[in-house]
Scaffold this motif. Structure first.
Motif, PDB file in Angstrom:
ATOM      1  N   LEU A 112       6.305  -8.586  -4.233  1.00 49.05           N
ATOM      2  CA  LEU A 112       5.317  -9.288  -3.418  1.00 49.05           C
ATOM      3  C   LEU A 112       5.671  -9.183  -1.933  1.00 49.05           C
ATOM      4  N   GLN A 113       6.952  -9.215  -1.615  1.00 51.34           N
ATOM      5  CA  GLN A 113       7.369  -9.037  -0.223  1.00 51.34           C
ATOM      6  C   GLN A 113       6.886  -7.692   0.316  1.00 51.34           C
ATOM      7  N   GLN A 114       7.098  -6.635  -0.449  1.00 53.64           N
ATOM      8  CA  GLN A 114       6.694  -5.296  -0.016  1.00 53.64           C
ATOM      9  C   GLN A 114       5.177  -5.203   0.117  1.00 53.64           C
ATOM     10  N   HIS A 115       4.464  -5.838  -0.810  1.00 49.06           N
ATOM     11  CA  HIS A 115       3.004  -5.820  -0.760  1.00 49.06           C
ATOM     12  C   HIS A 115       2.500  -6.528   0.502  1.00 49.06           C
ATOM     13  N   CYS A 116       3.088  -7.673   0.805  1.00 47.53           N
ATOM     14  CA  CYS A 116       2.672  -8.431   1.994  1.00 47.53           C
ATOM     15  C   CYS A 116       3.012  -7.683   3.276  1.00 47.53           C
ATOM     16  N   LEU A 117       4.189  -7.070   3.313  1.00 45.82           N
ATOM     17  CA  LEU A 117       4.581  -6.337   4.514  1.00 45.82           C
ATOM     18  C   LEU A 117       3.643  -5.156   4.760  1.00 45.82           C
ATOM     19  N   ALA A 118       3.284  -4.450   3.696  1.00 40.69           N
ATOM     20  CA  ALA A 118       2.346  -3.334   3.850  1.00 40.69           C
ATOM     21  C   ALA A 118       0.995  -3.831   4.360  1.00 40.69           C
ATOM     22  N   PHE A 119       0.572  -4.999   3.891  1.00 39.14           N
ATOM     23  CA  PHE A 119      -0.687  -5.591   4.357  1.00 39.14           C
ATOM     24  C   PHE A 119      -0.587  -5.905   5.850  1.00 39.14           C
ATOM     25  N   ILE A 120       0.527  -6.500   6.263  1.00 42.28           N
ATOM     26  CA  ILE A 120       0.737  -6.847   7.669  1.00 42.28           C
ATOM     27  C   ILE A 120       0.756  -5.591   8.533  1.00 42.28           C
ATOM     28  N   GLU A 121       1.392  -4.531   8.041  1.00 42.76           N
ATOM     29  CA  GLU A 121       1.460  -3.284   8.800  1.00 42.76           C
ATOM     30  C   GLU A 121       0.075  -2.679   9.033  1.00 42.76           C
ATOM     31  N   GLY A 122      -0.856  -2.959   8.133  1.00 40.56           N
ATOM     32  CA  GLY A 122      -2.183  -2.393   8.256  1.00 40.56           C
ATOM     33  C   GLY A 122      -3.085  -3.118   9.232  1.00 40.56           C
ATOM     34  N   CYS A 123      -2.777  -4.373   9.532  1.00 42.08           N
ATOM     35  CA  CYS A 123      -3.648  -5.147  10.445  1.00 42.08           C
ATOM     36  C   CYS A 123      -2.801  -6.099  11.294  1.00 42.08           C
TER      37      CYS A 123
END
Length: 255
Positions: A112-123
């Motif tokens: 979940l950490q990796q998923h959230c970080l990827a989301f943050i990196e996108g926007c």
């Protein structure tokens, strides 16, 4: 927070009797067997603050992980922690991603950490303006700032960290330099142009957000270019970094 969510769920499942219908205890039993009753539908997830609801569920499930390991889920069912993680992923948004990341770190959910970080990196540019960003812990914020893929310019990132630090300082009743000590190490000041560093120094005299030696190291990177002693990661442009003339001279790109 858990009490608020449970109270919301309980309130939504308790409905007053329909008008003109006597309570069940006063109804005359029918000679025919009653039709199978349907369970009331659970409250819609959209009716609750999604990230807060998911974070509460994740905390409750993760807190019982020891017992869950001894009592595996029924065939065809996912363990509660996985269900909560899936719920958070499915309902992730700009406003809620930082709270979800904080919960993922707190409860050790690496995926979940990796998923959230990827989301943050996108926007990133939108995320850094949210209340959730300002409520991140210093450890989690520093982890975000280590990413090369943040889609925001460094000058905007410095301003976002400054706002975060002032909020944290007020909440924790600690000086700005103290609460910001860890995240500030990840700011890539050598990416800023000389005129931007001058402005940064002016603001920094008011709140002392950035240690003087960090700003001096940025100036050293401009002056000496190669061999400045500044960590190479701090000279590496992020995905959202606006190009500046001096970037071609920074150590990671110097020939």
């Amino acid at each position: 927070m858990g009490r608020v969510v449970r109270r919301s769920v309980l309130a939504s499942s308790l409905r007053p009797p329909q008008a003109g219908r006597p309570p069940d205890s006063l109804q005359i039993p029918s000679r025919h067997p009653p039709a199978p009753s349907r369970l009331p539908a659970p409250p819609s997830a959209a009716a609750l603050p999604e990230a807060a609801h998911g974070r509460t569920l994740l905390g409750a499930a993760a807190g019982r992980r020891g017992r869950l390991h001894r009592c595996p889920a029924h065939p065809g069912q996912q363990p509660p922690v996985q269900l909560c993680v899936k719920f958070i992923k499915d309902t992730l948004s700009v406003e809620q991603v930082c709270e979800a990341l904080q919960a993922a770190v707190t409860y050790g959910q690496v995926d979940l950490q990796q998923h959230c970080l990827a989301f943050i990196e996108g926007c990133t540019a939108a995320v850094v303006r949210t209340q959730g960003f300002r409520e991140l812990s210093d450890v989690v914020l520093a982890r975000v700032l280590r990413s090369d893929r943040l889609a925001v310019d460094e000058l905007d990132l410095v301003q976002a960290v400054r706002e975060w630090a002032h909020v944290s300082s007020a909440v924790l009743e600690r000086p700005v330099p103290e609460v910001a000590a860890l995240p500030v190490r990840e700011l890539r000041l050598p990416l800023l142009a000389p005129s931007e560093l001058v402005t940064l120094e002016s603001y920094n005299q008011q709140d002392l957000l950035i240690p003087v030696e960090n700003i001096a190291a940025a100036w050293r990177a401009h002056t000496l270019r190669k061999g400045s002693g500044v960590p190479s990661r701090l000279c590496r442009p992020r995905r959202g970094t606006r190009p500046r003339d001096h970037h071609r001279h920074l150590e990671p790109h110097a020939k």
